[in-house]
Design an enzyme around this catalytic site. Structure first.
Site, PDB file in Angstrom:
ATOM      1  N   LYS A 113     -48.525 -22.467 -48.240  1.00  0.00           N
ATOM      2  CA  LYS A 113     -49.257 -23.707 -47.992  1.00  0.00           C
ATOM      3  C   LYS A 113     -50.460 -23.376 -47.099  1.00  0.00           C
ATOM      4  O   LYS A 113     -50.345 -23.185 -45.904  1.00  0.00           O
ATOM      5  CB  LYS A 113     -48.373 -24.739 -47.280  1.00  0.00           C
ATOM      6  CG  LYS A 113     -49.118 -26.030 -46.949  1.00  0.00           C
ATOM      7  CD  LYS A 113     -48.938 -26.377 -45.488  1.00  0.00           C
ATOM      8  CE  LYS A 113     -49.794 -27.481 -44.944  1.00  0.00           C
ATOM      9  NZ  LYS A 113     -51.238 -27.425 -45.144  1.00  0.00           N
ATOM     10  N   GLU A 121     -47.106 -17.690 -34.795  1.00  0.00           N
ATOM     11  CA  GLU A 121     -48.278 -17.217 -34.040  1.00  0.00           C
ATOM     12  C   GLU A 121     -49.062 -18.458 -33.663  1.00  0.00           C
ATOM     13  O   GLU A 121     -49.552 -19.177 -34.533  1.00  0.00           O
ATOM     14  CB  GLU A 121     -49.159 -16.306 -34.901  1.00  0.00           C
ATOM     15  CG  GLU A 121     -48.594 -14.943 -35.155  1.00  0.00           C
ATOM     16  CD  GLU A 121     -48.297 -14.174 -33.902  1.00  0.00           C
ATOM     17  OE1 GLU A 121     -48.871 -14.491 -32.838  1.00  0.00           O
ATOM     18  OE2 GLU A 121     -47.461 -13.259 -33.975  1.00  0.00           O
ATOM     19  N   CYS A 155     -57.778 -17.614 -32.401  1.00  0.00           N
ATOM     20  CA  CYS A 155     -56.660 -17.597 -31.439  1.00  0.00           C
ATOM     21  C   CYS A 155     -56.972 -16.592 -30.356  1.00  0.00           C
ATOM     22  O   CYS A 155     -56.511 -16.720 -29.224  1.00  0.00           O
ATOM     23  CB  CYS A 155     -55.368 -17.144 -32.095  1.00  0.00           C
ATOM     24  SG  CYS A 155     -55.043 -17.944 -33.621  1.00  0.00           S
TER      25      CYS A 155
END
Ligand code: UN1
Length: 494
Positions: free
Chosen positions: A173, A247, A281
């Site tokens: 997804k 994560e 990130c």
């Protein structure tokens, strides 16, 4: 207009009753495609196809599974420019960054293809005579992947390629904002000749994705995204005894010591704080600077910020592209207001760009705060935009304590010429990734990627460690003595 549909069982399929969602170019706000949004049934259909295909896929010798990954790596390479152009249009990142991201997927394909001839287990002596002991990796079955829009193809490759080479089938997804990259990858997967059903893509909203997390035939979920969503996935998956690899957020810092090469540090900070408009990130959102060089670093950063060109990522001169959408602009704006209320000093930016060339698109001016307190919200919470906070310190110990004072633990960096400081930092910075004399971004695919504390839950993407997410260990004992031998009991030392 292009219309993207799910890729299930080797075909692009429609789902009855599905509605379409526009894909928006963040640089222009134009609709560049439509995507058919699926339902829980779409997920069920994909998982069923994956489950059927996986049984046969797991029996294909790993070196042959790897052959298909080599082919896919070659196709990604051949289509690199087309992929990068689409990535910039869909995500907004500058074109050279987009090329870099596609390269990351190419690297991952070849790296994991190499694993087809390794996938090492162990052989080890048995404590009993005429008995053989070994451990081997076995695939887990169908794996569910949920990935973000900020690295739509690189992060997908970190998860899908190790899963595939290890003999699993994938139901992926992708983020709602970036279906075009997922679609292009599905086309190349089909072209490479992967059997139908081993790689499936479903375009569904966040709440429908719960079906994937809770599906009884999906024992592993690998997720990259926000800590809030990751926590929910871990809770739901945990109740079902699934392996959930997460994560999540970061609040990464660059430490600049008083002996640092300031030219280098400035260049690196501008890149890792404002590149990708801070939407990594791993982006640097705090600079911890020694008081002795604070004024000088501020001056250099301001000078550098003035020279950063903000604009559409397809312009090769642009260093800072748009952010992903209007909601993101709002979030960043609200953090700037919070910073000002908290008493931080705004040195640059701090506002949405919407005049002249910026009339359309989601642009935010590169922003620099100084005199930020280590416990201020702008120094603690992930903003995911081009906003940098400078915090002064007086000693390495203090810098390390400030670095470690946040909830997250993804990446950190130190600029110094002092080897003792380097080794202390390598030991004491509590992040999964540590850089010395380089910024906080730029992880390479053959090393484990991930972090401590609220960044993750102990698993790693990338590197050989990714295989641990997508395989189960099986320990096998072969007794060829022809008699009953009881471990721990029939052991003879004499
Ligand atoms: C991310 O932001 O989630 O290390 C991934 C880097 C890139 C990957 C970033 N190779 O910055």
């Amino acid at each position: 207009m292009q219309r993207v549909t799910h890729f299930i069982d080797g075909r692009w399929v429609e789902e009855a009753g599905a509605h379409d969602r526009p894909v928006i170019d963040p640089a222009t706000e134009e609709t560049i495609a439509e995507v058919a949004v699926g339902t829980a049934e779409t997920i069920d259909r994909a998982v069923l196809a994956a489950k059927k295909a996986q049984r046969e896929w797991a029996l294909v010798p790993a070196p042959l599974r790897a052959e298909l990954l080599y082919k896919l790596g070659g196709l990604l390479k051949a289509h690199k420019e087309r992929l990068a152009q689409t990535l910039t249009r869909e995500n907004g990142k500058p074109i050279d960054e987009a090329r870099g991201e596609v390269q990351e997927a190419i690297d991952m394909a070849f790296y994991m293809a190499g694993e087809g001839r390794r996938l090492f287990g162990q052989t080890t002596p048995s404590e009993l005579r005429d008995k053989f002991a070994m451990s081997v990796r076995v695939p887990v079955g169908v794996v569910g992947l949920i990935t973000p829009w900020n690295f739509p193809i690189a992060i997908a490759s970190w998860k899908a390629f190790p899963a595939l080479v290890a003999g699993n089938a994938v139901v992926w997804k992708p983020a709602s904002e970036t279906p075009l990259m997922a679609h292009l990858l599905s086309e190349l997967v089909a072209q490479a000749g992967f059997p139908p059903g081993v790689f499936n893509v479903v375009y569904v909203g966040g709440s429908v994705a719960e079906r994937l997390v809770e599906h009884p035939d999906v024992p592993v979920i690998s997720f990259t995204g926000s800590t809030a969503v990751g926590r929910t996935i871990a809770e739901r998956g945990g109740r079902l005894l699934k392996r959930v690899s997460l994560e999540m957020g970061g609040k990464n810092a660059v430490i600049v010591m008083d002996d640092a090469d300031l030219d280098l540090a400035t260049e690196a900070i501008l890149w890792c704080a404002y590149g990708t408009s801070g939407q990594r990130c791993t982006a640097c959102s705090r600079v911890l600077v020694h008081v002795a060089v604070k004024a000088e670093l501020e001056r250099r950063l301001l000078d550098g910020i003035r020279r950063l060109k903000v604009g559409p990522g397809l312009d090769p001169e642009v260093r800072v592209g748009p952010v992903i959408n209007a909601a993101s602009l709002q979030k960043i704006t609200s953090y700037v207001e919070i910073g000002q209320r908290e008493g931080a000093k705004l040195l640059a930016g701090g506002h949405v760009l919407n005049d002249g060339p910026y009339a359309k698109g989601f642009y935010f001016a590169p922003t620099l705060f100084t005199d930020v307190k280590p416990d201020a919200r702008i120094a603690q919470e992930e903003i995911f935009g081009p906003v940098l906070s400078l915090i002064a310190f007086e000693s390495l110990e203090e810098a390390i304590a400030v670095n470690n004072s946040v909830a997250y633990g993804l990446s950190s960096s130190i600029f110094t010429r002092d080897v003792n400081a380097v080794f202390r930092a390598m030991r004491d910075l509590d992040t999964g990734i540590v850089y010395v004399n380089a910024g906080t971004t730029g992880a390479e695919i053959h090393l484990p990627f991930g972090g401590s504390k609220a960044t993750g839950n102990g698993h790693r993407d990338s590197g050989i460690q990714a295989l641990d997410v997508f395989t189960e260990w099986r320990s096998i004992y072969v007794d060829f003595s022809g008699k009953l031998q009881r471990a721990q009991i029939d052991v003879r030392y004499e």
